[in-house]
Design a protein around this motif. Structure first.
Motif, PDB file in Angstrom:
ATOM      1  N   LYS A 142       0.825  -1.214   0.000  1.00  0.00           N
ATOM      2  CA  LYS A 142       0.000   0.000   0.000  1.00  0.00           C
ATOM      3  C   LYS A 142       0.861   1.267   0.000  1.00  0.00           C
ATOM      4  O   LYS A 142       0.449   2.299  -0.531  1.00  0.00           O
ATOM      5  N   LEU A 145       1.528   2.709  -3.516  1.00  0.00           N
ATOM      6  CA  LEU A 145       0.441   3.175  -4.362  1.00  0.00           C
ATOM      7  C   LEU A 145       0.631   4.653  -4.701  1.00  0.00           C
ATOM      8  O   LEU A 145       1.044   5.435  -3.841  1.00  0.00           O
ATOM      9  N   LEU A 289      -6.179   4.744  -4.250  1.00  0.00           N
ATOM     10  CA  LEU A 289      -5.159   3.939  -4.893  1.00  0.00           C
ATOM     11  C   LEU A 289      -4.262   4.794  -5.797  1.00  0.00           C
ATOM     12  O   LEU A 289      -3.047   4.650  -5.796  1.00  0.00           O
ATOM     13  N   ARG A 290      -4.873   5.687  -6.552  1.00  0.00           N
ATOM     14  CA  ARG A 290      -4.106   6.470  -7.515  1.00  0.00           C
ATOM     15  C   ARG A 290      -4.228   7.976  -7.315  1.00  0.00           C
ATOM     16  O   ARG A 290      -3.275   8.710  -7.499  1.00  0.00           O
ATOM     17  N   GLY A 331       3.106  -1.012  -7.664  1.00  0.00           N
ATOM     18  CA  GLY A 331       3.616  -0.969  -6.303  1.00  0.00           C
ATOM     19  C   GLY A 331       4.317  -2.239  -5.865  1.00  0.00           C
ATOM     20  O   GLY A 331       5.332  -2.191  -5.150  1.00  0.00           O
TER      21      GLY A 331
END
Length: 384
Positions: A142, A145, A289-290, A331
């Motif tokens: 994570k 990300l 996430l992005r 990632g």
């Protein structure tokens, strides 16, 4: 520049995460682009050896991707002198014994999380690897990300001022397997197989909070099993013995409070499957996430509560998109490259088994909090 080769035993390559994220999008992508570049320009090529239980699946994957070696016997892979690194993406319940065997065989180890089913076991694994002089790492995907990297940039730049709180929402609806096929393996919902959303996601939340705002000092959580019966991969009904949702309050050093909801029983009404909102005295940001969007105090609107009138404020439009300012690779691949450099040339690598043990500690504390109905304070693990 010269190229050296690092043999990587990949256990669990036939599983969803092991195959897609680790084998195809990381190891094979690195292999096909000439290996990992080291600081001096030298390259390290990766040569995977597939390990698993299903010979037909292993043979098919090997043929599809031009992989020369595969085996259904872990001991065969670990006794291979050409294998330098062992990676584990098996079900949680099978992981500890395999990692112990890899350490005993003198292999560097990299693993999905959690590395074991208890803090004590994870701490012991870390000690064994340290005593053997081996490099070890745990997947902390994570943090790599794009959304969280942008959020980290805001933290490092002092954008938030004094951070007050973190709010997190994670999850989606996982179908029960009756009228639509479940999109997650059935073992995730059986406690006896190492399943449960607390065991899975609290490990993630621990390192996310550690990295962004600080170490967790206490937790209050409620873990529940909303869907008591599901159907497995063969369509057979089974009792869900593991928690499928968890609602947690995490206290962080410095007086910061984090609230994170994790659920496989929630329908998504947000922009991404996971989102974190950080609020501070000078500004706030929401990262997924992005994407990452921010709002500075100078541009914060002044809403007034009035239930008698319809909402006229375009709240979502009042946030500014944080620019990429960088190129973001997958990632999982990014952390693989970082760990390979750590194995070959050394240097600091904070995301090791000791860090993984702290994640398991938070999961254990969360489950205990839920069972006992009280706040649980955290102490340092023996790993530090």
């Amino acid at each position: 520049m010269a190229t050296t080769t690092l043999g990587v035993a990949v256990n669990g390559a036939t599983g969803r995460m092991g195959y897609r994220q680790h084998l195809v999008r990381s190891l094979l992508a690195i292999r096909d682009e000439g290996g990992v570049e080291l600081p001096g320009g030298q390259r390290v090529q990766l040569e995977p050896v597939l390990v698993g239980r299903n010979s037909d699946k292993l043979a098919a994957i090997a043929a599809r991707h031009g992989i020369e070696r595969w085996t259904t016997e872990l001991d065969t892979a670990l006794s291979d002198s050409a294998v330098d690194l062992y990676f584990d993406a098996q079900v949680t319940s099978a992981r500890e014994s395999a990692l112990r065997a890899a350490i005993g065989a003198g292999k560097h180890i990299y693993s999905e999380k959690p590395v074991a089913e208890s803090v004590a076991a994870a701490v012991e694994l870390g000690k064994l690897a340290d005593q053997a002089g081996l490099r070890h790492g745990v997947v902390h995907d994570k943090l790599y990300l794009p959304g969280l990297r942008k959020l980290r940039r805001l933290v490092d730049g002092g954008f938030f001022g004094r951070i007050l709180s973190v709010r997190g929402e994670f999850g989606y609806w996982v179908f029960e397997g009756d009228w639509q096929e479940a999109q997650r393996p059935s073992w995730n919902y059986r406690a006896e197989d190492g399943g449960g959303i607390v065991a899975d996601m609290f490990c993630h939340w621990n390192y996310v909070l550690e990295e962004l705002v600080g170490p967790v000092t206490a937790v209050t959580a409620k873990a529940v099993t909303h869907i008591p019966e599901r159907r497995d991969e063969a369509g057979q009904p089974y009792t869900a013995t593991a928690d499928d949702a968890a609602y947690g309050i995490f206290e962080i050093s410095g007086g910061i409070v984090a609230q994170i909801n994790s659920s496989w029983c929630v329908r998504v009404n947000r922009d991404e499957l996971v989102e974190f909102q950080v609020d501070g005295t000078e500004g706030s940001a929401v990262a997924g996430l992005r994407r990452c969007r921010a709002q500075h105090r100078g541009f914060t609107p002044k809403p007034v509560w009035n239930p008698d009138l319809p909402v006229a404020e375009p709240f979502r439009d009042q946030w500014v998109e944080v620019p990429d300012n960088d190129e973001f690779d997958n990632g999982f691949r990014a952390q693989w490259e970082q760990f390979v450099r750590h194995v070959v040339v050394g240097g600091e690598h904070p995301y090791d088994i000791h860090a993984g043990a702290r994640g398991i500690q938070l999961a254990e504390a969360g489950l205990r909090s839920s069972q006992e109905g009280r706040r649980i304070e955290l102490t340092s693990t023996a790993a530090g």
